[in-house]
Structures are given as C-alpha cells and as structure tokens.
Design a protein around this motif. Structure first.
Motif, PDB file in Angstrom:
ATOM      1  N   CYS A 244      34.724  40.057  30.131  1.00 30.23           N
ATOM      2  CA  CYS A 244      34.787  39.201  31.319  1.00 30.23           C
ATOM      3  C   CYS A 244      36.139  38.500  31.274  1.00 30.23           C
ATOM      4  O   CYS A 244      36.363  37.641  30.420  1.00 30.23           O
ATOM      5  CB  CYS A 244      33.655  38.187  31.354  1.00 30.23           C
ATOM      6  SG  CYS A 244      33.787  37.040  32.753  1.00 30.23           S
TER       7      CYS A 244
ATOM      8  N   ALA B 282      36.508  33.625  45.717  1.00 30.62           N
ATOM      9  CA  ALA B 282      37.046  34.570  44.739  1.00 30.62           C
ATOM     10  C   ALA B 282      36.943  36.028  45.179  1.00 30.62           C
ATOM     11  O   ALA B 282      36.043  36.424  45.912  1.00 30.62           O
ATOM     12  CB  ALA B 282      36.311  34.398  43.415  1.00 30.62           C
TER      13      ALA B 282
ATOM     14  N   SER C 223      39.031  36.348  33.532  1.00 29.56           N
ATOM     15  CA  SER C 223      39.097  35.546  34.756  1.00 29.56           C
ATOM     16  C   SER C 223      40.323  34.646  34.736  1.00 29.56           C
ATOM     17  O   SER C 223      41.055  34.586  33.742  1.00 29.56           O
ATOM     18  CB  SER C 223      37.829  34.688  34.906  1.00 29.56           C
ATOM     19  OG  SER C 223      37.874  33.582  34.027  1.00 29.56           O
ATOM     20  N   ASN C 224      40.503  33.940  35.825  1.00 28.75           N
ATOM     21  CA  ASN C 224      41.595  32.968  35.900  1.00 28.75           C
ATOM     22  C   ASN C 224      41.306  31.714  35.090  1.00 28.75           C
ATOM     23  O   ASN C 224      42.130  30.801  35.045  1.00 28.75           O
ATOM     24  CB  ASN C 224      41.904  32.608  37.362  1.00 28.75           C
ATOM     25  CG  ASN C 224      40.722  31.942  38.065  1.00 28.75           C
ATOM     26  OD1 ASN C 224      39.696  31.638  37.464  1.00 28.75           O
ATOM     27  ND2 ASN C 224      40.863  31.727  39.362  1.00 28.75           N
TER      28      ASN C 224
ATOM     29  N   ASP D 290      40.606  37.461  40.845  1.00 31.23           N
ATOM     30  CA  ASP D 290      40.207  36.250  40.133  1.00 31.23           C
ATOM     31  C   ASP D 290      39.375  36.527  38.891  1.00 31.23           C
ATOM     32  O   ASP D 290      39.323  35.690  37.986  1.00 31.23           O
ATOM     33  CB  ASP D 290      39.438  35.329  41.079  1.00 31.23           C
ATOM     34  CG  ASP D 290      40.271  34.972  42.295  1.00 31.23           C
ATOM     35  OD1 ASP D 290      41.355  34.397  42.120  1.00 31.23           O
ATOM     36  OD2 ASP D 290      39.857  35.299  43.421  1.00 31.23           O
ATOM     37  N   ALA D 291      38.714  37.692  38.834  1.00 29.54           N
ATOM     38  CA  ALA D 291      37.900  38.011  37.656  1.00 29.54           C
ATOM     39  C   ALA D 291      37.616  39.508  37.609  1.00 29.54           C
ATOM     40  O   ALA D 291      37.657  40.205  38.640  1.00 29.54           O
ATOM     41  CB  ALA D 291      36.588  37.236  37.669  1.00 29.54           C
TER      42      ALA D 291
ATOM     43  N   VAL E 292      36.561  39.510  43.104  1.00 27.78           N
ATOM     44  CA  VAL E 292      36.167  39.925  41.758  1.00 27.78           C
ATOM     45  C   VAL E 292      36.008  41.435  41.710  1.00 27.78           C
ATOM     46  O   VAL E 292      35.454  42.036  42.644  1.00 27.78           O
ATOM     47  CB  VAL E 292      34.844  39.242  41.345  1.00 27.78           C
ATOM     48  CG1 VAL E 292      34.373  39.748  39.983  1.00 27.78           C
ATOM     49  CG2 VAL E 292      35.018  37.726  41.312  1.00 27.78           C
TER      50      VAL E 292
ATOM     51  N   ILE F 153      32.367  32.096  36.394  1.00 27.65           N
ATOM     52  CA  ILE F 153      31.862  33.471  36.454  1.00 27.65           C
ATOM     53  C   ILE F 153      30.820  33.730  35.367  1.00 27.65           C
ATOM     54  O   ILE F 153      29.882  34.519  35.562  1.00 27.65           O
ATOM     55  CB  ILE F 153      33.031  34.481  36.334  1.00 27.65           C
ATOM     56  CG1 ILE F 153      32.550  35.920  36.516  1.00 27.65           C
ATOM     57  CG2 ILE F 153      33.781  34.336  35.028  1.00 27.65           C
ATOM     58  CD1 ILE F 153      32.440  36.375  37.919  1.00 27.65           C
TER      59      ILE F 153
ATOM     60  N   ILE G 210      44.742  40.135  37.759  1.00 33.43           N
ATOM     61  CA  ILE G 210      44.296  38.760  37.469  1.00 33.43           C
ATOM     62  C   ILE G 210      45.486  37.923  37.015  1.00 33.43           C
ATOM     63  O   ILE G 210      45.675  36.785  37.469  1.00 33.43           O
ATOM     64  CB  ILE G 210      43.193  38.749  36.403  1.00 33.43           C
ATOM     65  CG1 ILE G 210      41.920  39.404  36.950  1.00 33.43           C
ATOM     66  CG2 ILE G 210      42.884  37.311  35.965  1.00 33.43           C
ATOM     67  CD1 ILE G 210      40.842  39.618  35.908  1.00 33.43           C
TER      68      ILE G 210
END
Length: 252
Positions: free
Chosen positions: A240, A150, A242-243, A199-200, A152, A248, A193
């Motif tokens: 937070c 990832a 993310s995908n 990814d995050a 991030v 995470i 994202i």
C-alpha cells in the motif's frame, strides 16, 4: 551514490531504446501464463542492463525478474525489472517502463532508483536523502487528504486468492474515492504517486523488482509505503503506497 544513479539512468535509457525499437513488432514469447506473459525481449533487456552495470561495477550483485541473482559478492545489490508492464507491452498498450534500483546488500537500505517510461520520454530519478526528480525537475506527492478527492490505482494479482482479495478491497475503496485506475505497471504507479498524479496504489501480491525504485521515490517525495508478506504467495509482498495523507489503510 551519484555514480550509481548515472549508471542506472544510462542502463535504463539503453534498455528503453531497445524495447521501444521492438514495440509493435512480432515478439517471441518464452512463456504464456494464465495472468502473465514472459517475453524473450524481457531477457534481452535485462542482459543489456546487467552487462552495463557489471562493466562499471563488476563486484556488484544483480537481482532481476529474469533469471534471479547474478554478478559478484560486493556490498551493493541492484534490483532490475527490464520491462514492467509486459502484458501492456505485448498487447501494444504504451504504458510500461524500465525500473532499476540499488541497495546495500546487508541492510537492504535502498540507495538510488530510476524509472524510465520510453513511450513518454519520462525519467524519474531518486537518491536517498534527496527529493526525487522527473526529467531533472524536483517532484513531490500530492496534498490530497480526503478519500473523496483521491485517484487510486488497485492492482490485480496472478492467483485466484489474490484476485478475490483484490476484488473485495477494490469495492471498499472504489465507493470512497473520486476515481480508480488500473494501469498495469506497478513501477509507474509508484512514480505517478511520487509525482502527484495518483494518490495511492494497493496490490495484494507484488515482487521486489516491481516496486524497489518506486518505493524510494515515494518515500523521498513525502509519501508512505507499507509492505508486508503476501498471504497468497510466499516470496511476494502486499503493498500500500500513498501520499501519506490519505486514510487509505482504513479500507484495506
């Protein structure tokens, strides 16, 4: 909702043109804070967006980063960040955007979102219930499910307490992922994202106008957004995004 999206897109492009024309010029600073900068151009950009929205929907309300809530008492509320990434903009770093979202006033359900990066000429758009688009083409979050794969981004917020929490969180995450990035625009982090570039994204202290449009894009693109009240500043949120595939949350 298509009318809302068309209005938001036109307003974002008009504001993007304004801020691009002034990029690299001498700027009027309204307020120089310890970890932030407020520009006269932020105010001017928001007024341009506000005027365009209210000309089309005079009863709608507008909640913006500059100046709080204006407009009418209608059932739609717009959420506007006229320049997300103002510090980047001020220092001549070409990574900033205009972010506009609209939601139902009572239920707070997000309806549409637009994020426009005028330096890259990239326009992200989304309508609830549909896939997000980048310059008219459908996009989706990445399929990366392992932290070791990832990329991030971790944001660092504007107080000592938030910074300290961010440093500890960054240390936990950075050891696990392929790469970390600190880019300076929450809205673009969310758009990236939704596009699968990142990814995050994690940050301790963020405001609604920073992430409203991006939240809908990530969710409609197949990702996940976790929001909760920040422990470091009332009225702000921990985020937070993310995908939806990375674990995470285990590192927060």
């Amino acid at each position: 909702m298509k009318e809302l999206l068309a209005t938001a897109t036109a307003a974002a492009h008009a504001a993007g043109k304004l801020i691009t024309e002034n990029f690299g010029s001498e700027l009027t600073v309204n307020e120089m804070q310890r970890h932030d900068i407020k520009l006269e151009l932020d105010v001017r950009s928001q007024k341009l967006i506000t005027d365009m929205i209210l000309a089309r929907f005079p009863d709608h309300a507008i909640l913006g980063e500059e100046g709080g809530e204006t407009g009418g008492n209608g059932d739609i509320e717009w959420i506007v960040d006229p320049i997300d990434g103002t510090v980047n903009y001020f220092f001549g770093i070409p990574h900033f955007c205009v972010s506009i979202a609209a939601r139902k006033r009572e239920s707070k359900e997000l309806l549409i979102g637009v994020i426009f990066d005028p330096m890259q000429n990239e326009t992200w758009t989304v309508i609830r219930g549909e896939k997000p688009h980048l310059n008219g083409k459908p996009i989706a979050v990445s399929n990366r499910a392992e932290m070791a794969e990832a990329v991030v981004t971790v944001g660092f917020s504007k107080s000592k307490e938030a910074l300290d929490l961010g440093f500890e969180r960054y240390k936990r995450i950075a050891y696990e992922v392929r790469k970390t990035r600190m880019l300076g625009s929450a809205a673009l982090a969310m758009a990236y994202i939704a596009t699968g570039r990142l990814d995050a994204y994690v940050e301790e202290q963020i405001s609604l106008w920073d992430i409203a449009a991006g939240q809908l894009m990530v969710e409609m693109g197949g990702g996940k957004v976790m929001l909760k009240p920040s422990t470091t500043k009332p009225g702000t949120m921990f985020i937070c995004a993310s995908n939806g595939k990375l674990p995470i949350e285990e590192y927060l």
